[in-house]
Design a protein around this motif. Structure first.
Motif, PDB file in Angstrom:
ATOM      1  N   GLY A 105      -2.754  11.331 -19.434  1.00 30.64           N
ATOM      2  CA  GLY A 105      -1.665  11.833 -18.603  1.00 30.64           C
ATOM      3  C   GLY A 105      -1.642  11.259 -17.202  1.00 30.64           C
ATOM      4  N   ARG A 106      -1.895   9.959 -17.057  1.00 28.23           N
ATOM      5  CA  ARG A 106      -1.856   9.347 -15.734  1.00 28.23           C
ATOM      6  C   ARG A 106      -0.480   8.785 -15.412  1.00 28.23           C
ATOM      7  N   GLY A 107       0.405   8.784 -16.401  1.00 34.98           N
ATOM      8  CA  GLY A 107       1.743   8.238 -16.169  1.00 34.98           C
ATOM      9  C   GLY A 107       2.771   9.335 -15.978  1.00 34.98           C
ATOM     10  N   ALA A 163      -4.703  14.367   1.903  1.00 37.34           N
ATOM     11  CA  ALA A 163      -6.146  14.361   1.658  1.00 37.34           C
ATOM     12  C   ALA A 163      -6.716  12.948   1.828  1.00 37.34           C
ATOM     13  N   GLN A 164      -5.986  11.955   1.322  1.00 38.46           N
ATOM     14  CA  GLN A 164      -6.436  10.570   1.482  1.00 38.46           C
ATOM     15  C   GLN A 164      -6.505  10.222   2.964  1.00 38.46           C
ATOM     16  N   ARG A 165      -5.456  10.603   3.685  1.00 36.96           N
ATOM     17  CA  ARG A 165      -5.393  10.245   5.103  1.00 36.96           C
ATOM     18  C   ARG A 165      -6.602  10.797   5.848  1.00 36.96           C
ATOM     19  N   HIS A 194     -10.215   3.346 -16.578  1.00 36.04           N
ATOM     20  CA  HIS A 194      -8.927   2.749 -16.912  1.00 36.04           C
ATOM     21  C   HIS A 194      -7.758   3.656 -16.526  1.00 36.04           C
ATOM     22  N   ASP A 195      -6.719   3.023 -16.071  1.00 35.52           N
ATOM     23  CA  ASP A 195      -5.539   3.764 -15.622  1.00 35.52           C
ATOM     24  C   ASP A 195      -4.359   3.253 -16.440  1.00 35.52           C
ATOM     25  N   ILE A 196      -4.151   3.882 -17.605  1.00 38.26           N
ATOM     26  CA  ILE A 196      -3.112   3.412 -18.513  1.00 38.26           C
ATOM     27  C   ILE A 196      -2.066   4.498 -18.676  1.00 38.26           C
ATOM     28  N   THR A 217     -10.266  12.685 -11.041  1.00 37.65           N
ATOM     29  CA  THR A 217      -9.793  11.421 -11.608  1.00 37.65           C
ATOM     30  C   THR A 217      -8.319  11.247 -11.264  1.00 37.65           C
ATOM     31  N   GLY A 218      -7.985  10.070 -10.752  1.00 35.71           N
ATOM     32  CA  GLY A 218      -6.601   9.798 -10.402  1.00 35.71           C
ATOM     33  C   GLY A 218      -6.184  10.342  -9.044  1.00 35.71           C
ATOM     34  N   SER A 219      -7.169  10.776  -8.240  1.00 40.36           N
ATOM     35  CA  SER A 219      -6.824  11.365  -6.944  1.00 40.36           C
ATOM     36  C   SER A 219      -6.585  10.301  -5.882  1.00 40.36           C
ATOM     37  N   GLY A 220      -6.841   9.044  -6.238  1.00 39.74           N
ATOM     38  CA  GLY A 220      -6.580   7.979  -5.276  1.00 39.74           C
ATOM     39  C   GLY A 220      -7.801   7.573  -4.470  1.00 39.74           C
ATOM     40  N   LYS A 221      -8.972   7.663  -5.079  1.00 39.34           N
ATOM     41  CA  LYS A 221     -10.193   7.230  -4.399  1.00 39.34           C
ATOM     42  C   LYS A 221     -10.142   5.731  -4.110  1.00 39.34           C
ATOM     43  N   THR A 222      -9.653   4.972  -5.109  1.00 42.70           N
ATOM     44  CA  THR A 222      -9.609   3.524  -4.939  1.00 42.70           C
ATOM     45  C   THR A 222      -8.760   3.144  -3.730  1.00 42.70           C
ATOM     46  N   GLU A 223      -7.675   3.866  -3.536  1.00 42.95           N
ATOM     47  CA  GLU A 223      -6.818   3.600  -2.385  1.00 42.95           C
ATOM     48  C   GLU A 223      -7.599   3.842  -1.084  1.00 42.95           C
ATOM     49  N   PRO A 229       0.834  -1.208   0.000  1.00 46.34           N
ATOM     50  CA  PRO A 229       0.000   0.000   0.000  1.00 46.34           C
ATOM     51  C   PRO A 229       0.863   1.250   0.000  1.00 46.34           C
ATOM     52  N   PRO A 230       0.530   2.239  -0.844  1.00 46.74           N
ATOM     53  CA  PRO A 230       1.311   3.486  -0.835  1.00 46.74           C
ATOM     54  C   PRO A 230       1.011   4.290   0.423  1.00 46.74           C
ATOM     55  N   GLU A 231       1.934   5.138   0.783  1.00 50.87           N
ATOM     56  CA  GLU A 231       1.713   6.078   1.888  1.00 50.87           C
ATOM     57  C   GLU A 231       0.609   7.041   1.445  1.00 50.87           C
ATOM     58  N   PRO A 232      -0.492   7.132   2.204  1.00 51.37           N
ATOM     59  CA  PRO A 232      -1.576   8.013   1.738  1.00 51.37           C
ATOM     60  C   PRO A 232      -1.147   9.474   1.671  1.00 51.37           C
ATOM     61  N   HIS A 259      -8.233  -6.581  -9.872  1.00 53.57           N
ATOM     62  CA  HIS A 259      -6.821  -6.876  -9.690  1.00 53.57           C
ATOM     63  C   HIS A 259      -6.278  -6.196  -8.433  1.00 53.57           C
ATOM     64  N   ARG A 260      -6.588  -4.942  -8.300  1.00 53.25           N
ATOM     65  CA  ARG A 260      -6.079  -4.190  -7.152  1.00 53.25           C
ATOM     66  C   ARG A 260      -6.651  -4.712  -5.837  1.00 53.25           C
ATOM     67  N   PHE A 261      -7.905  -5.149  -5.890  1.00 53.38           N
ATOM     68  CA  PHE A 261      -8.501  -5.678  -4.661  1.00 53.38           C
ATOM     69  C   PHE A 261      -7.921  -7.040  -4.311  1.00 53.38           C
TER      70      PHE A 261
HETATM   71  P1  ADP Z   1      -9.005   7.230  -8.604  1.00 51.45           P
HETATM   72  O1  ADP Z   1      -9.699   6.000  -8.095  1.00 51.45           O
HETATM   73  O2  ADP Z   1      -9.360   8.453  -7.804  1.00 51.45           O
HETATM   74  O3  ADP Z   1      -9.126   7.480 -10.076  1.00 51.45           O
HETATM   75  P2  ADP Z   1      -6.627   5.703  -8.111  1.00 51.45           P
HETATM   76  O4  ADP Z   1      -6.866   5.166  -6.752  1.00 51.45           O
HETATM   77  O5  ADP Z   1      -6.802   4.808  -9.268  1.00 51.45           O
HETATM   78  O6  ADP Z   1      -7.456   7.043  -8.318  1.00 51.45           O
HETATM   79  O7  ADP Z   1      -5.158   6.323  -8.116  1.00 51.45           O
HETATM   80  C1  ADP Z   1      -4.570   6.849  -9.281  1.00 51.45           C
HETATM   81  C2  ADP Z   1      -3.138   6.434  -9.324  1.00 51.45           C
HETATM   82  O8  ADP Z   1      -2.433   6.984  -8.228  1.00 51.45           O
HETATM   83  C3  ADP Z   1      -2.973   4.933  -9.230  1.00 51.45           C
HETATM   84  O9  ADP Z   1      -1.953   4.548 -10.087  1.00 51.45           O
HETATM   85  C4  ADP Z   1      -2.586   4.701  -7.786  1.00 51.45           C
HETATM   86  O10 ADP Z   1      -1.790   3.557  -7.628  1.00 51.45           O
HETATM   87  C5  ADP Z   1      -1.817   5.951  -7.461  1.00 51.45           C
HETATM   88  N1  ADP Z   1      -1.919   6.320  -6.051  1.00 51.45           N
HETATM   89  C6  ADP Z   1      -3.030   6.386  -5.298  1.00 51.45           C
HETATM   90  N2  ADP Z   1      -2.755   6.794  -4.058  1.00 51.45           N
HETATM   91  C7  ADP Z   1      -1.434   7.007  -4.011  1.00 51.45           C
HETATM   92  C8  ADP Z   1      -0.532   7.458  -3.003  1.00 51.45           C
HETATM   93  N3  ADP Z   1      -0.973   7.767  -1.795  1.00 51.45           N
HETATM   94  N4  ADP Z   1       0.769   7.545  -3.334  1.00 51.45           N
HETATM   95  C9  ADP Z   1       1.204   7.244  -4.560  1.00 51.45           C
HETATM   96  N5  ADP Z   1       0.422   6.817  -5.553  1.00 51.45           N
HETATM   97  C10 ADP Z   1      -0.886   6.708  -5.294  1.00 51.45           C
END
Ligand code: ADP
Ligand code: ZN
Length: 763
Positions: free
Chosen positions: A617-619, A228-230, A577-579, A253-259, A222-225, A290-292
Motif C-alpha cells: 500500500g505505498r501507492g 515531521a521531516q522538516r 522496496h517502494d513499489i 516505513t514510507g515516512s520519508g526517512k530517505t528524503e 525535492p518534495p516539500e518536507p 537511483h534517488r541519490f
Molecule cells: P522511508 O525511507 O521512510 O521508507 P521514503 O523516503 O522512501 O520513506 O518515502 C516514501 C515515499 O514517500 C517515497 O515515494 C517518497 O518519494 C515519498 N515522499 C517522501 N517525502 C515526501 C514529501 N515530503 N512529500 C511527498 N512525498 C514524499
C-alpha cells in the motif's frame, strides 16, 4: 621516485612499525635500508615474514629496534607513494581493531582496496618493489568522462539546450556529459561550445564503469518536507555545525526517512563536507542509489560486491582525493576514505547484515557511531523498527531522537490480518501453506489488478527430504544440517557449505523408496502459485535467482512495470522496496525466525514482519497484509499486527532485563572448532578454564556460560563449541575476553578459535 615527499624525514629513525595480515595481535618492526625513503605512516610496504613476503601497513617510526630482538629484517619495498590510509581513518581502524580484539593487520587488509595486480605479481615472483610509483597508477583501463562546471554567467544570447545545460550545471556545481544526455541532444557538443565561450570549464576524468551507473538518471525535484521531516532536517542540520552527535531517526516505513537523509547530506555538501551512507545490502537497493543520483548526480562512489578490484581502487582514490564526496555501500563502505566527513547515515540500522560474521567481526552501525564521533560528524541511524539497543539509548538521551510518525504520503499503514495456522488448514489449492484467507486475499488482489509480495524465508523446493520407510533425513556429510531440495537444478544442497549432490531415485540408506519432501521453500511455493493462480505471472526473488546486482534490479524493474503479479521470495523481498502497485503482502510462515536459538529471535521477527508489511500500500491504493502463524499471541506477532513498536519494545526490554541480555548486559562469544570433536571440546574447555580463573569471573562480575556444542554442532567438517562471556560491565568483560584472545594467540593445537565481541549470530 622524487625525494621531496619524504624531505625532512631522512635524518629521523630508520625503523618502521608494521601491521601484518597475520592472526597475531601484535605489530612488527623492520629496518628501512639506507637510500630507501622512509615510508610514511599509513602507507603499504612489502616485508619478509617467515619465508614469505607480506604486505603490511606502516603504523609508526620507532626510534630504535625493540629490545631483545637480535636481527631486524629490512623492508623489501614500498607499495605506494601516498599513504593509503590518512591519519584519521587509520586511527579509527586501530581503535576498531582494539575494540573487537582483532589483529590490526587483518583489519587494515579488510579495509584497504586490493593491491594493483602488478604489485601482487611482483610480490609473488619474489621481486622487489623499490619503485612504488610505477604501481600507484590506474591498474586497468577505465572509461573517461567529461565533467562540466560553471565558469561565468552568460552576457549574450544562449540557445535552449545551452540554457538547460547551464541551469543544471549551476544547480549541481558539476555535471557529467553522460548525465546531460538525459536532457539535451548532443550534450558533448553543447558543453564544448559553452566551454569555448568561457561559460563552463570542463575536465576529463576517469570514472568507474559500473552497473549502478548504466542508465542515466534525470534529476528529481525535492518534495516539500512534511512537518515531521522538516523538524528532523533542521535538527540534523544544526547538529552538523555542533560537532559529533548520534541521532536515531525513527520513522515508520514510507515516512520519508530517505528524503531526510538526502537533505542532510545536501546540507553537509553545502558546507564542503563529505558523507557516507550505509545500507544493509547494496544489491537490493538500486532504487535508493537511483534517488541519490537523481539528487546529487553521478559524483557518488557506490561500493558493492560486483565491482572489479580496479573499480573499487578507483572509487577509493576518487574519495581519497576529494573528487567524490559521497560513498554509498553495505557495511564495508564504513572504511571508505571520505574526506572531511560531515555525516554518516546508517539506513535500517537494526539490520543484522551490518554485522560481519567472519574474519574481522565488526558491527558497521556501532563502528559508524565511533567513526563519526572521531571525525566530529553527525551519525544518523534510521529505522522503522530500531534495534532494542539503539532505541533504549535514545530513551536515555544518549542518542538524540527524531520521529516520523506517519507515512509521507496520505496512505496509512496497511491493515494486517492474522491467520492462525492451528485453525486454518489448506485453502482451495490444497497446499497447507496457502490457507483459505490467503487464497481469497490473493484472488481479490489479482482481480483488482494489484500486485502481491509473498515472503517465505526458505530457499529451494523443500527444506528437507525424508525417507518414509526408514525415517532417514538427507543430511550434509560435512555439516549437521539437512540438505535442501532444489528441484529445478535437480540437486540437494547444503545452505551452509554449498555441498551439492544429485537427487537419488531411492533412499540412499534403505533403498526401498524415494525420498519425500518435507515443508516448502520459495521454489516450491512459486510452482504451486503459478499453477493455482494461472495466468497470473509469478516470479521469485532469492539468492538462487539473484546472482548479482543486475538480476535483482531486473526483477524489481519488472515488478515496478507490472510485468510480475506475484513475487515470492526470501528476506530479499522485505527490504526497502517502494513499489506502488503492491497492495497485498503475504507472510507465509511468520514463526520461522522465532524458532532461532537466539535471544534476538523475537526482535528479528518483529522487524522482519514490520519491514515486509511496509511494502504494501505505498501507492494510490490501500495495502493489506496476511500474516500466517502458529503463534498469533506471541508479542512479536501481535505487535507487528498493530504496527505497535512501542508495546513490542517494552515487552522485549523486560524480557531482556531479566536475562541480562543487551542492552542490560554485554556478550562476548568465543567459538572453537576442530576437525576432531574431542580436540575441539578440549580446546573449548581450556579456554573456559582460563576464563573462569580470571579475577573478574571469580568475583562474579563476568559470567562464563558453557562451553557447549554450538547450535550447528558441525560445520564444514569441523566440530564447533561455544563459550559465552556475559557481564553488565564492559571493562571487566573486555579484560576476560582479552585474556582469552591472548590464550588463543598462544595456539590451541589443531583447534581454531575466535573471539566475537557483541555477537549477533548465536550460531
Ligand atoms: P522511508 O525511507 O521512510 O521508507 P521514503 O523516503 O522512501 O520513506 O518515502 C516514501 C515515499 O514517500 C517515497 O515515494 C517518497 O518519494 C515519498 N515522499 C517522501 N517525502 C515526501 C514529501 N515530503 N512529500 C511527498 N512525498 C514524499
Ligand atoms: Zn554442509
Amino acid at each position: 621516485m622524487s625525494d621531496d615527499l619524504f624531505a625532512g624525514t631522512e635524518a629521523a629513525a630508520r625503523f618502521v612499525e608494521v601491521a601484518l595480515p597475520v592472526p597475531l595481535r601484535r605489530r612488527f618492526t623492520y629496518r628501512v635500508p639506507a637510500g630507501t625513503p622512509l615510508p610514511p605512516v599509513g602507507s603499504r610496504v612489502a616485508v619478509p615474514f617467515s619465508g614469505r613476503k607480506l604486505v603490511g601497513v606502516v603504523l609508526g617510526h620507532p626510534e630504535a629496534a625493540p629490545e631483545g630482538v637480535k636481527r631486524i629484517k629490512s623492508v623489501a619495498g614500498l607499495i605506494e607513494r601516498d599513504p593509503v590510509f590518512e591519519p584519521e581513518l587509520l586511527q579509527f581502524l586501530l581503535e576498531a581493531a582494539d575494540y573487537y580484539l582483532h589483529p590490526v593487520g587483518d583489519v587494515l587488509r579488510a579495509a584497504a582496496p586490493a593491491l594493483p595486480t602488478e604489485a601482487l605479481r611482483a610480490l609473488r615472483q619474489g621481486g622487489f618493489l623499490e619503485d612504488g610509483e610505477a604501481l600507484a597508477g590506474p591498474v586497468v583501463a577505465t572509461r573517461t568522462e567529461l565533467f562540466a562546471r560553471p565558469a561565468a554567467t552568460p552576457e549574450g544570447r544562449v540557445g535552449a539546450s545551452q540554457q538547460v545545460v547551464l541551469a543544471l550545471v549551476a544547480e549541481r556545481g558539476e555535471v557529467s556529459v553522460g548525465e546531460l544526455r538525459a536532457h539535451v541532444k548532443d550534450a558533448r557538443g553543447v558543453v564544448r561550445r559553452l566551454a569555448e565561450r568561457g561559460l563552463l570549464t570542463v575536465e576529463e576524468r576517469e570514472v568507474p564503469t559500473d552497473p549502478f551507473f548504466s542508465q542515466p538518471v534525470a534529476p528529481d525535484r525535492p518534495p516539500e518536507p512534511t512537518d515531521a521531516q522538516r523538524e528532523a532536517i533542521e535538527r540534523l542540520t544544526r547538529a552538523l555545525d555542533e560537532g559529533a552527535s548520534t541521532h536515531l531517526l525513527h520513522g515508520v516505513t514510507g515516512s520519508g526517512k530517505t528524503e531526510v537523509y538526502l537533505r542532510v547530506i545536501a546540507e553537509a555538501r553545502a558546507r564542503g563536507r563529505g558523507a557516507l551512507l550505509l545500507v544493509p545490502e547494496i544489491a537490493l537497493t538500486p532504487q535508493l542509489v537511483h534517488r541519490f543520483r537523481a539528487r546529487f548526480g553521478d559524483g557518488i562512489a557506490v561500493l558493492h560486491s560486483a565491482l572489479t578490484q580496479t573499480q573499487r581502487a578507483l572509487a577509493w582514490r576518487g574519495l581519497r582525493r576529494g573528487e567524490l564526496h559521497l560513498a554509498v555501500g553495505a557495511r564495508s563502505a564504513l572504511f571508505a576514505p571520505v574526506q572531511n566527513l560531515g555525516v554518516i547515515v546508517v539506513d535500517e540500522e537494526h539490520d543484522p547484515s551490518f554485522k560481519q560474521e567472519e574474519g574481522f567481526r565488526y558491527h558497521a552501525r556501532d563502528m559508524a557511531i565511533l567513526r563519526a564521533h572521531r571525525a566530529g560528524a553527525v551519525c544518523v541511524l534510521g529505522s522503522a523498527t530500531p534495534s532494542i539497543e539503539t532505541r533504549f539509548r535514545a530513551d536515555r538521551e544518549q542518542v538524540a531522537l527524531s520521529v516520523l510518525p506517519s507515512r509521507a504520503t496520505a496512505r496509512s499503514l496497511p491493515d494486517v490480518e492474522l491467520v492462525d495456522l492451528k485453525r486454518h488448514g489448506p485453502g482451495p489449492s490444497g497446499h497447507p501453506l496457502i490457507t483459505g484467507p490467503l487464497h481469497r486475499a490473493l484472488e481479490r488482489c489479482l482481480a483488482d489488478q494489484g500486485q502481491a509480495i509473498l515472503f517465505l524465508n526458505r530457499r529451494g523446493f523443500a527444506p528437507s527430504l525424508r525417507c518414509e520407510m526408514c525415517g532417514e533425513v538427507a543430511e550434509c556429510p560435512a555439516c549437521s544440517v539437512s540438505l535442501t531440495e532444489h528441484r529445478r537444478a535437480q540437486v540437494l544442497r547444503c545452505h551452509y557449505c554449498d555441498y551439492r549432490t544429485a537427487i537419488t531415485p531411492t533412499c540412499p540408506s534403505c533403498g526401498l523408496r524415494g525420498l519425500t519432501p518435507i515443508g516448502t521453500g520459495t521454489e516450491g511455493l512459486e510452482d504451486v502459485l503459478a499453477n493455482v493462480f494461472a495466468p497470473a505471472k509469478v516470479a521469485r526473488l532469492d539468492r538462487d535467482t539473484a546472482a548479482g546486482g543486475r538480476a535483482v534490479e531486473s526483477v524489481l524493474d519488472r515488478l515496478r512495470r507490472g510485468e510480475i503479479d506475484v513475487l515470492v521470495g526470501t528476506q530479499m523481498v522485505t527490504k526497502g522496496h517502494d513499489i506502488p502497485g503492491v497492495t497485498l503482502v503475504g507472510v507465509i510462515l511468520a514463526d520461522q525466525s522465532l524458532a532461532f536459538p537466539d535471544f534476538r529471535a523475537s526482535e528479528r521477527t518483529f522487524q522482519l514482519l514490520s519491514q515486509v508489511a511496509g511494502r504494501a500500500g505505498r501507492g494510490e491504493r490501500e495495502g493489506k497484509v496476511v500474516l500466517q502463524t502458529f503463534q498469533p499471541t506471541h508479542p512479536a506477532i501481535a505487535c507487528a499486527k498493530h504496527h505497535d513498536y512501542g508495546r513490542f519494545f517494552q515487552a522485549e526490554l523486560e524480557a531482556r532485563r531479566e536475562l541480562e541480555y543487551a542492552p542490560f548486559g554485554r556478550l562476548v562469544a568465543v567459538r572453537v572448532d576442530a576437525g576432531d570433536e574431542r580436540r575441539a571440546q578440549e580446546a573449548a574447555d581450556r579456554l573456559a578454564e582460563r576464563a573462569r580463573a580470571h579475577p573478574a569471573a571469580r568475583a562474579g562480575v563476568v559470567s562464563i556460560l558453557g562451553p557447549a556444542p554450538a547450535p550447528i554442532a558441525r560445520l564444514r567438517a569441523r566440530f564447533r563449541f561455544r563459550l559465552m562471556l556475559r557481564s553488565p560491565q564492559r571493562r571487566a568483560l573486555r579484560a576476560v575476553a582479552r585474556a582469552l584472545a591472548d590464550r588463543i594467540d598462544e595456539g590451541l593445537g589443531s583447534a581454531r578459535a575466535h573471539v566475537d565481541v557483541d555477537p549477533v549470530s548465536m550460531l
